[in-house]
Write a protein that holds these residues in place. Structure first.
Motif, mmCIF file in Angstrom:
data_model
loop_
_atom_site.group_PDB
_atom_site.id
_atom_site.type_symbol
_atom_site.label_atom_id
_atom_site.label_comp_id
_atom_site.label_asym_id
_atom_site.label_seq_id
_atom_site.Cartn_x
_atom_site.Cartn_y
_atom_site.Cartn_z
ATOM 1 N N PHE A 121 4.177 69.271 27.471
ATOM 2 C CA PHE A 121 4.186 68.859 28.873
ATOM 3 C C PHE A 121 3.384 67.574 29.077
ATOM 4 C CE2 PHE A 121 4.552 73.513 28.875
ATOM 5 C CZ PHE A 121 5.692 73.693 29.648
ATOM 6 N N THR A 122 3.830 66.769 30.027
ATOM 7 C CA THR A 122 3.029 65.662 30.554
ATOM 8 C C THR A 122 3.184 65.672 32.074
ATOM 9 O OG1 THR A 122 4.847 64.083 30.306
ATOM 10 C CG2 THR A 122 3.293 64.240 28.472
ATOM 11 N N ALA A 123 2.460 64.803 32.759
ATOM 12 C CA ALA A 123 2.534 64.770 34.225
ATOM 13 C C ALA A 123 1.951 63.456 34.722
ATOM 14 C CB ALA A 123 1.786 65.948 34.838
ATOM 15 N N CYS A 124 2.287 63.102 35.965
ATOM 16 C CA CYS A 124 1.743 61.894 36.573
ATOM 17 C C CYS A 124 1.950 61.954 38.078
ATOM 18 C CB CYS A 124 2.400 60.635 36.001
ATOM 19 S SG CYS A 124 4.172 60.503 36.345
ATOM 20 N N VAL A 125 1.370 60.984 38.766
ATOM 21 C CA VAL A 125 1.629 60.743 40.182
ATOM 22 C C VAL A 125 2.198 59.332 40.284
ATOM 23 C CG1 VAL A 125 0.590 60.475 42.474
ATOM 24 C CG2 VAL A 125 -0.195 62.305 40.946
ATOM 25 N N ALA A 126 3.201 59.149 41.155
ATOM 26 C CA ALA A 126 3.838 57.839 41.301
ATOM 27 C C ALA A 126 4.279 57.641 42.746
ATOM 28 C CB ALA A 126 5.037 57.726 40.363
ATOM 29 N N TYR A 127 4.227 56.395 43.188
ATOM 30 C CA TYR A 127 4.718 56.027 44.520
ATOM 31 C C TYR A 127 6.203 55.685 44.398
ATOM 32 C CZ TYR A 127 -0.165 55.759 46.014
ATOM 33 O OH TYR A 127 -1.491 56.046 46.315
ATOM 34 N N LEU A 128 7.034 56.714 44.423
ATOM 35 C CA LEU A 128 8.456 56.536 44.151
ATOM 36 C C LEU A 128 9.194 55.906 45.320
ATOM 37 C CD1 LEU A 128 9.044 59.913 42.314
ATOM 38 C CD2 LEU A 128 8.677 57.662 41.284
ATOM 39 N N ASP A 129 8.663 56.067 46.536
ATOM 40 C CA ASP A 129 9.265 55.389 47.697
ATOM 41 C C ASP A 129 8.462 54.163 48.118
ATOM 42 O OD1 ASP A 129 7.021 56.450 48.893
ATOM 43 O OD2 ASP A 129 8.095 57.552 50.456
#
Length: 616
Positions: free
Chosen positions: A300-308
């Motif tokens: 598993f990996t994970a992140c936060v992103a400003y997709l909009d």
């Protein structure tokens, strides 16, 4: 010519896009006592006007506060106070000055009377028998403008390739003053190990309070003893003769959000992607499906992103040796909503088998929205594949403006070449489109590699990797001897080049040892990574957080080296802030800015952000 004009437009148009929601931080004042004098640092915000100045004050005992500077401080935000009486309690704070008007600012720091010289802040941990502190993350959990800590406490752990039963992962939260806030236990149905429990800490709904998001299972218990699923279920393979002994390959999988203020469960949904075919997640050295022992399926990996381009989304990822799935979620009104799912599905898909033991997030095409660089591939903000280089899996990845002489961001990575596969062991490619800029170490299995500006005499990033004795410039040309460590980086001294962080010490390239954290230890075995390294206090230089050797406390170290460089806090550069959020994932990597920092750098561009007020 048209392509050049388009590229120029892309890289000049960032300010036209909507603003990204960011934390409303206070001034982050910190004071460190050193040889009976005090080093004071505080932060410039990314939204501050360039002509904002500061007055620094000290309040001693019951006396009236006095101003320490003769003229408003318009340059670097650090100060050495040689006149404070260490026999008194001293508190330092700043006020802002704009066009001659002085205004109060939030944030102060106090050192008690008769306090001994102490090079670190101590966070005494609430003990859990058999557990030690490991990776951590930061977020404002109470809306006071200061970062708080969420610590991943680990007991017995196993790599995915190993059998054996582990202890349940535990999270604890603390303020920077050392106040214990809450504890969450993920329970027996979540296995402990570097590839399992990826946890994101971020203000996802813009209320000024960070949430904790992670994979959960039957029996996960929050701070108020609320239970996820069915606590009576035990999905652990307890057959010691089984090839999957100790692994958890049955039972429901969930994704849960916890309130950062109190550690209580907010909402839970089914985890995406579900396990499906155990053999569908790839085999060693290739993307073919031959692993049925629960190794590749639970990467598993994970992140936060400003997709909009405005609101942060959390992205939970499964698989990278074969099938790869990224699931983006939005959190609003206390609910998780699926935004999109990227699924490479099978070995024939060119995006299968391209992932790392980590990832990074950046706006690679400068459209104001973030992409996920997932090792040797990139997923666009809309959840569609942007490109893949085909260079397959690797252990390290660094993305920034590594070559300031060419437009845009570059990605430097190393790759595993084994079991009949071929290709470069080292690559640099354009982050916008995957165009290869240089390769090295053909058909070699390269284990570690780093890229950043570490030589203060040379413009641009340098790079180095295991198996090569040389330091290279960002064009791939050998230029000197490689550092002895191939690990982490940190901004610590007074220039804009980066220093070498390894284990519990900091070195300057070609200049020797700058700092040793005596009595403190790093994490994750031979990887020797910090609990966290990030700009969480003071000016733009980074703090180093390590556990004490006896595992009873966390120690936060902050530089006492003066600098003449004024720079807004790196945490208000969205790419850097998101890097801190994913730093704990997989094989930890250092954070990077979205702009070139180092020798001959230009002033950092103003971040296109809006600070979110706390909703009481």
């Amino acid at each position: 010519m048209k392509n050049k004009l388009l590229l120029t437009f892309l890289f000049l148009s960032g300010s036209l896009f909507a603003q990204k929601q960011m934390e409303n931080l206070n001034r982050g004042v910190i004071a460190v006592k050193n040889n009976n004098q005090f080093f004071i640092g505080w932060r410039v915000l990314g939204t501050d006007p360039d002509d904002l100045a500061f007055n620094l004050y000290r309040k001693s005992g019951i006396k009236k506060a006095i101003k320490l500077n003769e003229k408003p401080i318009l340059g670097a935000t650090n100060f050495i106070d040689t006149k404070a009486n260490p026999k008194e309690e001293n508190t330092w704070f700043v006020k802002t000055v704009l066009k001659g008007k002085e205004t109060d600012a939030k944030g102060s720091f106090t050192i008690p009377a008769e306090s001994p010289d102490k090079e670190y802040l101590s966070i005494v941990l609430k003990p859990v028998e058999g557990y030690i502190p490991n990776d951590l993350s930061v977020g404002d959990l109470d809306g006071d403008g200061r970062y708080d800590l969420i610590v991943h406490m680990t007991g017995k752990a196993h790599d995915n390739s190993h059998t054996g039963i582990t202890d349940p992962p535990i999270f604890q939260a603390y303020t920077l003053d050392g106040k214990f806030l809450w504890q969450i236990n993920l329970g027996k149905n979540i296995r402990e190990g570097a590839h399992y429990t990826q946890f994101m800490v971020y203000d996802l709904d813009g209320d000024g309070i960070s949430e904790l998001v992670c994979k959960t299972a039957d029996g996960t218990t929050d701070s108020a003893n609320n239970v996820v699923g069915d606590a009576s279920k035990d999905w652990v393979d307890r057959d010691e003769k089984s090839p999957t002994y100790g692994k958890i390959l049955k039972g429901p999988e969930y994704l849960s959000v916890f309130n950062g203020r109190n550690g209580k469960l907010v909402t839970t949904v089914d985890y995406i992607a579900e396990r499906g075919d155990l053999a569908g997640w790839g085999g060693r050295g290739g993307s073919g499906g031959n692993d049925t022992k629960g190794n590749r399926i639970d990467r598993f990996t994970a992140c936060v992103a400003y997709l909009d381009g405005i609101h942060p989304s959390v992205v939970m990822c499964r698989g990278y040796y074969g099938r790869t799935v990224l699931a983006a979620w939005d959190f609003k009104n206390n609910k998780l909503t699926s935004r999109w799912v990227f699924d490479s599905k099978d070995a024939e898909n060119p995006y299968s088998g391209m992932g790392n033991h980590g990832l990074t997030v950046a706006d690679v095409d400068n459209d104001g929205k973030d992409e996920i660089i997932y090792g040797a591939m990139c997923v666009d903000d809309d959840g569609k594949g942007l490109y893949t280089t085909g260079f397959r899996h690797g252990d390290a990845l660094h993305v920034s403006d590594l070559d300031p002489d060419i437009p845009g961001l570059e990605a430097f990575g190393i790759h595993e070449i084994e079991n009949g596969t071929t290709g470069p062991g080292v690559t640099l490619f354009a982050a916008a489109d995957g165009k290869v800029l240089f390769t090295d170490s053909p058909n070699e299995d390269v284990g570690r590699g780093v890229a950043d500006n570490i030589d203060p005499t040379r413009k641009g990033a340098q790079c180095w990797w295991s198996g090569s004795p040389d330091l290279h410039d960002i064009k791939g040309k050998p230029i000197g001897k490689a550092p002895t460590s191939t690990n982490f980086l940190i901004y610590w001294d007074g220039d804009t080049s980066r220093e070498l962080l390894n284990s519990n010490y900091i070195d300057k390239y070609n200049a020797g040892r700058l700092f040793t954290a005596t009595g403190a230890a790093s994490n994750n075995g031979t990887k020797s990574t910090p609990a966290l390294s990030a700009d969480i206090l003071g000016d733009w230089r980074e703090e180093l957080i390590l556990r004490s050797e006896d595992n009873k406390e966390l120690r936060i170290y902050s530089t006492t080296i003066p600098t003449e460089i004024r720079q807004y806090t790196l945490m208000h550069d969205p790419q850097y802030r998101l890097s801190v959020a994913w730093q704990n994932v997989g094989y930890n990597q250092p954070p990077h800015t979205s702009f070139y920092m180092g020798k001959d750098m230009k002033p950092a561009p103003k971040p296109n952000i809006v600070l979110m007020p706390v909703k009481k």
